[in-house]
Design a protein around this motif. Structure first.
Motif, mmCIF file in Angstrom:
data_model
loop_
_atom_site.group_PDB
_atom_site.id
_atom_site.type_symbol
_atom_site.label_atom_id
_atom_site.label_comp_id
_atom_site.label_asym_id
_atom_site.label_seq_id
_atom_site.Cartn_x
_atom_site.Cartn_y
_atom_site.Cartn_z
ATOM 1 N N ILE A 32 0.834 -1.204 0.000
ATOM 2 C CA ILE A 32 0.000 0.000 0.000
ATOM 3 C C ILE A 32 0.867 1.251 0.000
ATOM 4 C CG2 ILE A 32 -1.650 1.330 1.382
ATOM 5 C CD1 ILE A 32 -2.835 -1.382 2.253
ATOM 6 N N GLN A 33 1.948 1.242 0.759
ATOM 7 C CA GLN A 33 2.840 2.394 0.808
ATOM 8 C C GLN A 33 3.550 2.603 -0.522
ATOM 9 O OE1 GLN A 33 5.392 1.561 4.119
ATOM 10 N NE2 GLN A 33 3.935 2.340 5.631
ATOM 11 N N LYS A 34 4.005 1.535 -1.143
ATOM 12 C CA LYS A 34 4.779 1.647 -2.375
ATOM 13 C C LYS A 34 3.920 1.869 -3.611
ATOM 14 C CE LYS A 34 8.764 -0.840 -0.754
ATOM 15 N NZ LYS A 34 9.678 -1.972 -0.937
ATOM 16 N N GLU A 35 2.636 1.507 -3.558
ATOM 17 C CA GLU A 35 1.790 1.647 -4.748
ATOM 18 C C GLU A 35 1.583 3.101 -5.136
ATOM 19 O OE1 GLU A 35 -2.402 0.805 -4.961
ATOM 20 O OE2 GLU A 35 -2.597 1.084 -2.811
ATOM 21 N N GLN A 36 1.705 4.009 -4.189
ATOM 22 C CA GLN A 36 1.503 5.420 -4.471
ATOM 23 C C GLN A 36 2.659 6.019 -5.261
ATOM 24 O OE1 GLN A 36 0.828 7.053 -0.617
ATOM 25 N NE2 GLN A 36 -1.063 5.924 -0.307
ATOM 26 N N ASN A 37 3.863 5.452 -5.107
ATOM 27 C CA ASN A 37 5.050 6.022 -5.742
ATOM 28 C C ASN A 37 5.642 5.156 -6.843
ATOM 29 O OD1 ASN A 37 4.896 8.153 -3.888
ATOM 30 N ND2 ASN A 37 6.060 7.003 -2.385
ATOM 31 N N SER A 38 5.095 3.982 -7.063
ATOM 32 C CA SER A 38 5.668 3.047 -8.032
ATOM 33 C C SER A 38 4.665 2.709 -9.124
ATOM 34 C CB SER A 38 6.093 1.757 -7.335
ATOM 35 O OG SER A 38 7.015 2.013 -6.311
ATOM 36 N N SER A 52 2.637 -11.216 -11.165
ATOM 37 C CA SER A 52 2.325 -10.760 -12.515
ATOM 38 C C SER A 52 1.690 -9.376 -12.497
ATOM 39 C CB SER A 52 1.379 -11.747 -13.199
ATOM 40 O OG SER A 52 0.123 -11.713 -12.553
ATOM 41 N N LEU A 53 1.706 -8.706 -13.636
ATOM 42 C CA LEU A 53 1.063 -7.400 -13.754
ATOM 43 C C LEU A 53 -0.428 -7.496 -13.488
ATOM 44 C CD1 LEU A 53 2.825 -5.850 -16.875
ATOM 45 C CD2 LEU A 53 2.888 -5.000 -14.536
ATOM 46 N N ARG A 54 -1.028 -8.572 -13.949
ATOM 47 C CA ARG A 54 -2.464 -8.778 -13.706
ATOM 48 C C ARG A 54 -2.761 -8.882 -12.218
ATOM 49 N NH1 ARG A 54 -6.890 -10.650 -16.861
ATOM 50 N NH2 ARG A 54 -8.503 -11.502 -15.503
ATOM 51 N N SER A 55 -1.888 -9.557 -11.464
ATOM 52 C CA SER A 55 -2.069 -9.672 -10.020
ATOM 53 C C SER A 55 -1.979 -8.312 -9.339
ATOM 54 C CB SER A 55 -1.031 -10.614 -9.422
ATOM 55 O OG SER A 55 -1.205 -11.918 -9.896
ATOM 56 N N VAL A 56 -1.069 -7.468 -9.819
ATOM 57 C CA VAL A 56 -0.935 -6.123 -9.261
ATOM 58 C C VAL A 56 -2.211 -5.326 -9.523
ATOM 59 C CG1 VAL A 56 0.301 -3.921 -9.431
ATOM 60 C CG2 VAL A 56 1.581 -6.056 -9.407
ATOM 61 N N LYS A 57 -2.719 -5.391 -10.745
ATOM 62 C CA LYS A 57 -3.941 -4.666 -11.087
ATOM 63 C C LYS A 57 -5.125 -5.165 -10.272
ATOM 64 C CE LYS A 57 -2.514 -3.647 -15.809
ATOM 65 N NZ LYS A 57 -2.762 -3.920 -17.216
ATOM 66 N N ASP A 58 -5.249 -6.484 -10.119
ATOM 67 C CA ASP A 58 -6.344 -7.057 -9.339
ATOM 68 C C ASP A 58 -6.241 -6.656 -7.869
ATOM 69 O OD1 ASP A 58 -7.385 -8.276 -11.582
ATOM 70 O OD2 ASP A 58 -6.537 -10.246 -11.131
ATOM 71 N N LEU A 59 -5.028 -6.653 -7.330
ATOM 72 C CA LEU A 59 -4.829 -6.277 -5.941
ATOM 73 C C LEU A 59 -5.166 -4.811 -5.719
ATOM 74 C CD1 LEU A 59 -3.967 -7.118 -3.140
ATOM 75 C CD2 LEU A 59 -1.604 -6.712 -3.799
ATOM 76 N N LYS A 60 -4.771 -3.950 -6.639
ATOM 77 C CA LYS A 60 -5.107 -2.528 -6.529
ATOM 78 C C LYS A 60 -6.616 -2.329 -6.579
ATOM 79 C CE LYS A 60 -1.153 0.092 -8.068
ATOM 80 N NZ LYS A 60 -0.707 1.111 -9.023
#
Length: 58
Positions: free
Chosen positions: A26-32, A44-52
């Motif tokens: 959560i902390q890193k998603e704002q700056n990365s 995977s990129l899909r996992s990142v998108k789903d998690l967000k």
């Protein structure tokens, strides 16, 4: 019939999110970017998108 995101996760058989520190995410998603997050956590990129998307609902 098309499979939704929930059904595709169940049919996958493996969950890549085991071992991900969600507080750190959560902390890193704002700056990365999504690519940087996927590379850092080894998912995977899909996992990142789903998690967000899931985190945005809460």
């Amino acid at each position: 019939m098309r499979a939704g995101s929930k059904q595709s996760g169940v049919n996958n058989g493996h969950h890549q999110l085991i071992g991900v520190d969600f507080h750190d995410f959560i902390q890193k998603e704002q700056n990365s970017t999504n690519f940087e997050l996927a590379e850092e956590y080894g998912i995977s990129l899909r996992s990142v998108k789903d998690l967000k998307k899931k985190l945005a609902r809460n």
